[in-house]
Design a protein around this motif. Structure first.
Motif, PDB file in Angstrom:
ATOM      1  N   ALA A 143      12.431  -7.340  -5.021  1.00  0.00           N
ATOM      2  CA  ALA A 143      11.189  -6.771  -5.559  1.00  0.00           C
ATOM      3  C   ALA A 143      10.272  -6.307  -4.431  1.00  0.00           C
ATOM      4  O   ALA A 143       9.655  -5.239  -4.513  1.00  0.00           O
ATOM      5  N   GLY A 144      10.192  -7.094  -3.366  1.00  0.00           N
ATOM      6  CA  GLY A 144       9.349  -6.704  -2.233  1.00  0.00           C
ATOM      7  C   GLY A 144       9.853  -5.455  -1.549  1.00  0.00           C
ATOM      8  O   GLY A 144       9.071  -4.561  -1.201  1.00  0.00           O
ATOM      9  N   VAL A 145      11.155  -5.360  -1.357  1.00  0.00           N
ATOM     10  CA  VAL A 145      11.732  -4.172  -0.719  1.00  0.00           C
ATOM     11  C   VAL A 145      11.512  -2.940  -1.582  1.00  0.00           C
ATOM     12  O   VAL A 145      11.148  -1.869  -1.088  1.00  0.00           O
ATOM     13  N   THR A 146      11.708  -3.080  -2.889  1.00  0.00           N
ATOM     14  CA  THR A 146      11.492  -1.956  -3.799  1.00  0.00           C
ATOM     15  C   THR A 146      10.038  -1.513  -3.783  1.00  0.00           C
ATOM     16  O   THR A 146       9.740  -0.313  -3.723  1.00  0.00           O
ATOM     17  N   THR A 147       9.120  -2.460  -3.804  1.00  0.00           N
ATOM     18  CA  THR A 147       7.699  -2.129  -3.773  1.00  0.00           C
ATOM     19  C   THR A 147       7.334  -1.424  -2.464  1.00  0.00           C
ATOM     20  O   THR A 147       6.604  -0.430  -2.471  1.00  0.00           O
ATOM     21  N   ALA A 148       7.845  -1.923  -1.356  1.00  0.00           N
ATOM     22  CA  ALA A 148       7.551  -1.301  -0.060  1.00  0.00           C
ATOM     23  C   ALA A 148       8.079   0.128  -0.016  1.00  0.00           C
ATOM     24  O   ALA A 148       7.416   1.033   0.500  1.00  0.00           O
ATOM     25  N   TYR A 149       9.259   0.347  -0.572  1.00  0.00           N
ATOM     26  CA  TYR A 149       9.836   1.689  -0.567  1.00  0.00           C
ATOM     27  C   TYR A 149       9.001   2.642  -1.416  1.00  0.00           C
ATOM     28  O   TYR A 149       8.722   3.769  -1.013  1.00  0.00           O
ATOM     29  N   VAL A 150       8.586   2.194  -2.598  1.00  0.00           N
ATOM     30  CA  VAL A 150       7.780   3.041  -3.481  1.00  0.00           C
ATOM     31  C   VAL A 150       6.436   3.361  -2.826  1.00  0.00           C
ATOM     32  O   VAL A 150       5.973   4.512  -2.851  1.00  0.00           O
ATOM     33  N   LEU A 151       5.793   2.363  -2.233  1.00  0.00           N
ATOM     34  CA  LEU A 151       4.510   2.601  -1.561  1.00  0.00           C
ATOM     35  C   LEU A 151       4.670   3.544  -0.384  1.00  0.00           C
ATOM     36  O   LEU A 151       3.800   4.371  -0.112  1.00  0.00           O
ATOM     37  N   ARG A 152       5.792   3.437   0.333  1.00  0.00           N
ATOM     38  CA  ARG A 152       6.043   4.327   1.464  1.00  0.00           C
ATOM     39  C   ARG A 152       6.153   5.765   0.985  1.00  0.00           C
ATOM     40  O   ARG A 152       5.630   6.687   1.609  1.00  0.00           O
ATOM     41  N   LEU A 153       6.821   5.981  -0.141  1.00  0.00           N
ATOM     42  CA  LEU A 153       6.948   7.337  -0.667  1.00  0.00           C
ATOM     43  C   LEU A 153       5.604   7.900  -1.096  1.00  0.00           C
ATOM     44  O   LEU A 153       5.318   9.067  -0.869  1.00  0.00           O
ATOM     45  N   GLU A 154       4.766   7.063  -1.723  1.00  0.00           N
ATOM     46  CA  GLU A 154       3.475   7.545  -2.215  1.00  0.00           C
ATOM     47  C   GLU A 154       2.507   7.858  -1.095  1.00  0.00           C
ATOM     48  O   GLU A 154       1.694   8.774  -1.196  1.00  0.00           O
ATOM     49  N   HIS A 155       2.576   7.102  -0.018  1.00  0.00           N
ATOM     50  CA  HIS A 155       1.589   7.260   1.049  1.00  0.00           C
ATOM     51  C   HIS A 155       2.127   7.994   2.262  1.00  0.00           C
ATOM     52  O   HIS A 155       1.499   7.989   3.311  1.00  0.00           O
ATOM     53  N   ALA A 156       3.268   8.642   2.152  1.00  0.00           N
ATOM     54  CA  ALA A 156       3.841   9.359   3.292  1.00  0.00           C
ATOM     55  C   ALA A 156       2.953  10.527   3.701  1.00  0.00           C
ATOM     56  O   ALA A 156       2.741  10.763   4.888  1.00  0.00           O
ATOM     57  N   GLU A 157       2.412  11.247   2.716  1.00  0.00           N
ATOM     58  CA  GLU A 157       1.566  12.388   3.044  1.00  0.00           C
ATOM     59  C   GLU A 157       0.242  11.951   3.647  1.00  0.00           C
ATOM     60  O   GLU A 157      -0.275  12.585   4.561  1.00  0.00           O
ATOM     61  N   ALA A 158      -0.340  10.855   3.151  1.00  0.00           N
ATOM     62  CA  ALA A 158      -1.599  10.360   3.711  1.00  0.00           C
ATOM     63  C   ALA A 158      -1.401   9.907   5.144  1.00  0.00           C
ATOM     64  O   ALA A 158      -2.247  10.153   6.006  1.00  0.00           O
ATOM     65  N   ALA A 159      -0.278   9.277   5.422  1.00  0.00           N
ATOM     66  CA  ALA A 159      -0.004   8.806   6.779  1.00  0.00           C
ATOM     67  C   ALA A 159       0.196   9.979   7.725  1.00  0.00           C
ATOM     68  O   ALA A 159      -0.208   9.925   8.892  1.00  0.00           O
ATOM     69  N   SER A 160       0.822  11.052   7.250  1.00  0.00           N
ATOM     70  CA  SER A 160       1.027  12.199   8.133  1.00  0.00           C
ATOM     71  C   SER A 160      -0.311  12.855   8.463  1.00  0.00           C
ATOM     72  O   SER A 160      -0.484  13.386   9.558  1.00  0.00           O
ATOM     73  N   GLY A 161      -1.279  12.843   7.529  1.00  0.00           N
ATOM     74  CA  GLY A 161      -2.605  13.393   7.821  1.00  0.00           C
ATOM     75  C   GLY A 161      -3.313  12.589   8.887  1.00  0.00           C
ATOM     76  O   GLY A 161      -3.967  13.146   9.769  1.00  0.00           O
ATOM     77  N   ILE A 162      -3.179  11.269   8.832  1.00  0.00           N
ATOM     78  CA  ILE A 162      -3.771  10.408   9.858  1.00  0.00           C
ATOM     79  C   ILE A 162      -3.090  10.645  11.194  1.00  0.00           C
ATOM     80  O   ILE A 162      -3.753  10.722  12.234  1.00  0.00           O
ATOM     81  N   ALA A 163      -1.773  10.790  11.175  1.00  0.00           N
ATOM     82  CA  ALA A 163      -1.038  11.032  12.418  1.00  0.00           C
ATOM     83  C   ALA A 163      -1.470  12.348  13.048  1.00  0.00           C
ATOM     84  O   ALA A 163      -1.623  12.437  14.272  1.00  0.00           O
ATOM     85  N   ASP A 164      -1.682  13.377  12.226  1.00  0.00           N
ATOM     86  CA  ASP A 164      -2.138  14.663  12.756  1.00  0.00           C
ATOM     87  C   ASP A 164      -3.518  14.545  13.396  1.00  0.00           C
ATOM     88  O   ASP A 164      -3.783  15.147  14.444  1.00  0.00           O
ATOM     89  N   ARG A 165      -4.400  13.765  12.779  1.00  0.00           N
ATOM     90  CA  ARG A 165      -5.732  13.563  13.362  1.00  0.00           C
ATOM     91  C   ARG A 165      -5.646  12.839  14.708  1.00  0.00           C
ATOM     92  O   ARG A 165      -6.369  13.180  15.645  1.00  0.00           O
ATOM     93  N   ILE A 166      -4.776  11.846  14.783  1.00  0.00           N
ATOM     94  CA  ILE A 166      -4.614  11.113  16.046  1.00  0.00           C
ATOM     95  C   ILE A 166      -4.057  12.030  17.123  1.00  0.00           C
ATOM     96  O   ILE A 166      -4.508  12.012  18.274  1.00  0.00           O
ATOM     97  N   ILE A 167      -3.084  12.859  16.761  1.00  0.00           N
ATOM     98  CA  ILE A 167      -2.498  13.795  17.732  1.00  0.00           C
ATOM     99  C   ILE A 167      -3.553  14.776  18.213  1.00  0.00           C
ATOM    100  O   ILE A 167      -3.648  15.068  19.419  1.00  0.00           O
TER     101      ILE A 167
END
Length: 144
Positions: free
Chosen positions: A47-71
């Motif tokens: 259940a934890g692995v499944t939840t982590a995978y789903v959250l990773r998919l949902e927040h992939a775009e938000a994380a890339s925006g933060i990464a672009d700001r840091i770069i």
């Protein structure tokens, strides 16, 4: 269908021991190799692995925006490093020619060669990093 469980290994052997448990043992109540506690732990882990995978998919775009700001935040430092590389390369090239003039031809040519390689490398470093970032994003982006 089998499910493998990694067991802790002894450091002197350098390998992990793997116990293979038939998949039906998870679902059959009769003759199961797993205790009730082990089944609860396994279901919590899945259940934890499944939840982590789903959250990773949902927040992939938000994380890339933060990464672009840091770069983008490091752009002034990159420009400073590129700006400093010109005078350093110029001084090394002048030093290489001076060494050639005083008779140390091999050392002078080495100075010239490494000054040129270093300058070109400093100018191409941001482009190389952009290529690596795009490859990393392509690896993380889920395929439909």
């Amino acid at each position: 269908m089998f499910y493998s469980v990694a067991l802790p290994s002894f450091p002197r052997f350098g390998r992990e021991k793997v116990e293979v448990i038939p998949w039906r043992d998870f679902f059959d109540e009769m003759g199961s190799a797993l205790t009730t506690r082990q089944k609860r732990k396994l279901s919590a882990l899945l259940a934890g692995v499944t939840t982590a995978y789903v959250l990773r998919l949902e927040h992939a775009e938000a994380a890339s925006g933060i990464a672009d700001r840091i770069i983008r935040a490091f752009d002034p430092l990159i420009e400073v490093a590129q700006g400093v590389s010109y005078p350093v390369a110029f001084l090394m090239i002048c030093g290489g020619f001076l060494l050639i003039m005083v008779g140390q031809r091999s050392k002078g040519l080495a100075f010239l060669k490494w000054a040129a390689i270093g300058y070109v490398g400093m100018q191409f470093a941001p482009a190389i990093m952009q290529i690596l970032v795009s490859v990393g994003k392509a690896m993380v982006t889920p395929r439909p």
